[in-house]
Design a protein around this motif. Structure first.
Motif, PDB file in Angstrom:
ATOM      1  N   PHE A  11       0.827  -1.198   0.000  1.00  0.00           N
ATOM      2  CA  PHE A  11       0.000   0.000   0.000  1.00  0.00           C
ATOM      3  C   PHE A  11       0.866   1.254   0.000  1.00  0.00           C
ATOM      4  CE2 PHE A  11      -2.279   3.346   2.349  1.00  0.00           C
ATOM      5  CZ  PHE A  11      -3.361   3.504   1.500  1.00  0.00           C
ATOM      6  N   LEU A  12       1.927   1.275   0.815  1.00  0.00           N
ATOM      7  CA  LEU A  12       2.824   2.429   0.854  1.00  0.00           C
ATOM      8  C   LEU A  12       3.553   2.611  -0.475  1.00  0.00           C
ATOM      9  CD1 LEU A  12       4.319   2.192   4.451  1.00  0.00           C
ATOM     10  CD2 LEU A  12       2.608   3.799   3.590  1.00  0.00           C
ATOM     11  N   ALA A  13       3.949   1.517  -1.097  1.00  0.00           N
ATOM     12  CA  ALA A  13       4.610   1.605  -2.406  1.00  0.00           C
ATOM     13  C   ALA A  13       3.643   2.155  -3.458  1.00  0.00           C
ATOM     14  CB  ALA A  13       5.130   0.237  -2.828  1.00  0.00           C
ATOM     15  N   LEU A  14       2.403   1.718  -3.424  1.00  0.00           N
ATOM     16  CA  LEU A  14       1.400   2.200  -4.374  1.00  0.00           C
ATOM     17  C   LEU A  14       1.106   3.683  -4.164  1.00  0.00           C
ATOM     18  CD1 LEU A  14      -0.607   1.512  -6.624  1.00  0.00           C
ATOM     19  CD2 LEU A  14      -2.256   0.953  -4.851  1.00  0.00           C
ATOM     20  N   ILE A  15       0.986   4.103  -2.923  1.00  0.00           N
ATOM     21  CA  ILE A  15       0.737   5.519  -2.632  1.00  0.00           C
ATOM     22  C   ILE A  15       1.931   6.363  -3.091  1.00  0.00           C
ATOM     23  CG2 ILE A  15       0.492   7.203  -0.739  1.00  0.00           C
ATOM     24  CD1 ILE A  15      -2.080   5.746  -1.411  1.00  0.00           C
ATOM     25  N   GLY A  16       3.147   5.908  -2.817  1.00  0.00           N
ATOM     26  CA  GLY A  16       4.336   6.640  -3.254  1.00  0.00           C
ATOM     27  C   GLY A  16       4.398   6.757  -4.766  1.00  0.00           C
ATOM     28  N   HIS A  17       4.105   5.667  -5.446  1.00  0.00           N
ATOM     29  CA  HIS A  17       4.089   5.653  -6.908  1.00  0.00           C
ATOM     30  C   HIS A  17       3.064   6.661  -7.431  1.00  0.00           C
ATOM     31  CE1 HIS A  17       4.389   3.719 -10.907  1.00  0.00           C
ATOM     32  NE2 HIS A  17       3.110   4.028 -10.991  1.00  0.00           N
ATOM     33  N   THR A  18       1.884   6.661  -6.850  1.00  0.00           N
ATOM     34  CA  THR A  18       0.809   7.547  -7.283  1.00  0.00           C
ATOM     35  C   THR A  18       1.159   9.008  -7.051  1.00  0.00           C
ATOM     36  OG1 THR A  18      -0.790   5.817  -6.772  1.00  0.00           O
ATOM     37  CG2 THR A  18      -1.641   8.045  -7.002  1.00  0.00           C
ATOM     38  N   LEU A  19       1.710   9.325  -5.889  1.00  0.00           N
ATOM     39  CA  LEU A  19       2.059  10.712  -5.577  1.00  0.00           C
ATOM     40  C   LEU A  19       3.172  11.229  -6.483  1.00  0.00           C
ATOM     41  CD1 LEU A  19       1.855  10.684  -1.687  1.00  0.00           C
ATOM     42  CD2 LEU A  19       0.238  11.701  -3.303  1.00  0.00           C
ATOM     43  N   LEU A  20       4.182  10.420  -6.715  1.00  0.00           N
ATOM     44  CA  LEU A  20       5.285  10.846  -7.578  1.00  0.00           C
ATOM     45  C   LEU A  20       4.823  10.988  -9.027  1.00  0.00           C
ATOM     46  CD1 LEU A  20       8.215  11.665  -7.715  1.00  0.00           C
ATOM     47  CD2 LEU A  20       8.815   9.269  -7.988  1.00  0.00           C
ATOM     48  N   ALA A  21       3.977  10.079  -9.495  1.00  0.00           N
ATOM     49  CA  ALA A  21       3.442  10.188 -10.860  1.00  0.00           C
ATOM     50  C   ALA A  21       2.588  11.447 -10.997  1.00  0.00           C
ATOM     51  CB  ALA A  21       2.620   8.949 -11.212  1.00  0.00           C
ATOM     52  N   GLY A  22       1.790  11.757  -9.994  1.00  0.00           N
ATOM     53  CA  GLY A  22       0.971  12.971 -10.026  1.00  0.00           C
ATOM     54  C   GLY A  22       1.808  14.232 -10.028  1.00  0.00           C
ATOM     55  N   LYS A  23       2.876  14.238  -9.241  1.00  0.00           N
ATOM     56  CA  LYS A  23       3.774  15.396  -9.196  1.00  0.00           C
ATOM     57  C   LYS A  23       4.441  15.603 -10.549  1.00  0.00           C
ATOM     58  CE  LYS A  23       7.909  17.087  -6.808  1.00  0.00           C
ATOM     59  NZ  LYS A  23       7.532  18.463  -6.793  1.00  0.00           N
ATOM     60  N   MET A  24       4.920  14.534 -11.139  1.00  0.00           N
ATOM     61  CA  MET A  24       5.566  14.646 -12.445  1.00  0.00           C
ATOM     62  C   MET A  24       4.552  15.062 -13.508  1.00  0.00           C
ATOM     63  SD  MET A  24       7.897  11.930 -14.495  1.00  0.00           S
ATOM     64  CE  MET A  24       8.447  12.288 -16.150  1.00  0.00           C
ATOM     65  N   TYR A  25       3.358  14.510 -13.450  1.00  0.00           N
ATOM     66  CA  TYR A  25       2.309  14.837 -14.412  1.00  0.00           C
ATOM     67  C   TYR A  25       2.005  16.332 -14.375  1.00  0.00           C
ATOM     68  CZ  TYR A  25      -1.986  14.087 -17.088  1.00  0.00           C
ATOM     69  OH  TYR A  25      -2.953  14.108 -18.052  1.00  0.00           O
ATOM     70  N   ARG A  26       1.842  16.890 -13.160  1.00  0.00           N
ATOM     71  CA  ARG A  26       1.569  18.322 -13.018  1.00  0.00           C
ATOM     72  C   ARG A  26       2.719  19.172 -13.529  1.00  0.00           C
ATOM     73  NH1 ARG A  26      -0.421  16.870  -8.101  1.00  0.00           N
ATOM     74  NH2 ARG A  26       1.515  17.520  -7.110  1.00  0.00           N
ATOM     75  N   THR A  27       3.946  18.783 -13.201  1.00  0.00           N
ATOM     76  CA  THR A  27       5.120  19.545 -13.619  1.00  0.00           C
ATOM     77  C   THR A  27       5.248  19.559 -15.138  1.00  0.00           C
ATOM     78  OG1 THR A  27       6.248  18.935 -11.573  1.00  0.00           O
ATOM     79  CG2 THR A  27       7.612  19.756 -13.356  1.00  0.00           C
ATOM     80  N   VAL A  28       5.064  18.411 -15.763  1.00  0.00           N
ATOM     81  CA  VAL A  28       5.158  18.327 -17.219  1.00  0.00           C
ATOM     82  C   VAL A  28       4.027  19.128 -17.865  1.00  0.00           C
ATOM     83  CG1 VAL A  28       4.932  16.750 -19.182  1.00  0.00           C
ATOM     84  CG2 VAL A  28       6.409  16.149 -17.267  1.00  0.00           C
ATOM     85  N   HIS A  29       2.838  19.059 -17.305  1.00  0.00           N
ATOM     86  CA  HIS A  29       1.689  19.766 -17.873  1.00  0.00           C
ATOM     87  C   HIS A  29       1.895  21.285 -17.839  1.00  0.00           C
ATOM     88  CE1 HIS A  29      -2.439  20.211 -19.163  1.00  0.00           C
ATOM     89  NE2 HIS A  29      -2.617  21.111 -18.229  1.00  0.00           N
ATOM     90  N   GLU A  30       2.581  21.783 -16.827  1.00  0.00           N
ATOM     91  CA  GLU A  30       2.817  23.227 -16.694  1.00  0.00           C
ATOM     92  C   GLU A  30       4.017  23.714 -17.494  1.00  0.00           C
ATOM     93  OE1 GLU A  30       3.165  23.642 -12.503  1.00  0.00           O
ATOM     94  OE2 GLU A  30       1.000  23.450 -12.171  1.00  0.00           O
ATOM     95  N   ASP A  31       4.806  22.817 -18.065  1.00  0.00           N
ATOM     96  CA  ASP A  31       5.996  23.192 -18.818  1.00  0.00           C
ATOM     97  C   ASP A  31       5.602  23.664 -20.219  1.00  0.00           C
ATOM     98  OD1 ASP A  31       8.477  23.512 -19.926  1.00  0.00           O
ATOM     99  OD2 ASP A  31       9.185  21.487 -19.488  1.00  0.00           O
TER     100      ASP A  31
END
Length: 68
Positions: A11-31
């Motif tokens: 569960f912790l690995a899945l949450i970490g994966h999701t949070l990091l993917a969301g952070k990268m997704y937002r950063t790329v979208h704003e570039d």
């Protein structure tokens, strides 16, 4: 009891994966320097291996933009 520990770690690995993917997704979208195709490419990569591609994205941005 060991099942609970395994489920907790997964569960912790899945949450970490999701949070990091969301952070990268937002950063790329704003570039604004990336084209739509490059944004979509990085977003897809963020969903698969966010930790690995986050480092590659940051290093490509430090070198002066995205690769074509």
């Amino acid at each position: 009891m060991s099942e609970l520990i395994i489920y907790g770690i997964l569960f912790l690995a899945l949450i970490g994966h999701t949070l990091l993917a969301g952070k990268m997704y937002r950063t790329v979208h704003e570039d604004n320097t990336l084209s739509l195709q490059e944004k979509n490419d990085w977003k897809l990569k963020a969903l698969i291996f966010p930790g690995y591609f986050w480092g590659k994205y940051n290093s490509s941005q430090r070198r002066g933009g995205a690769k074509k």
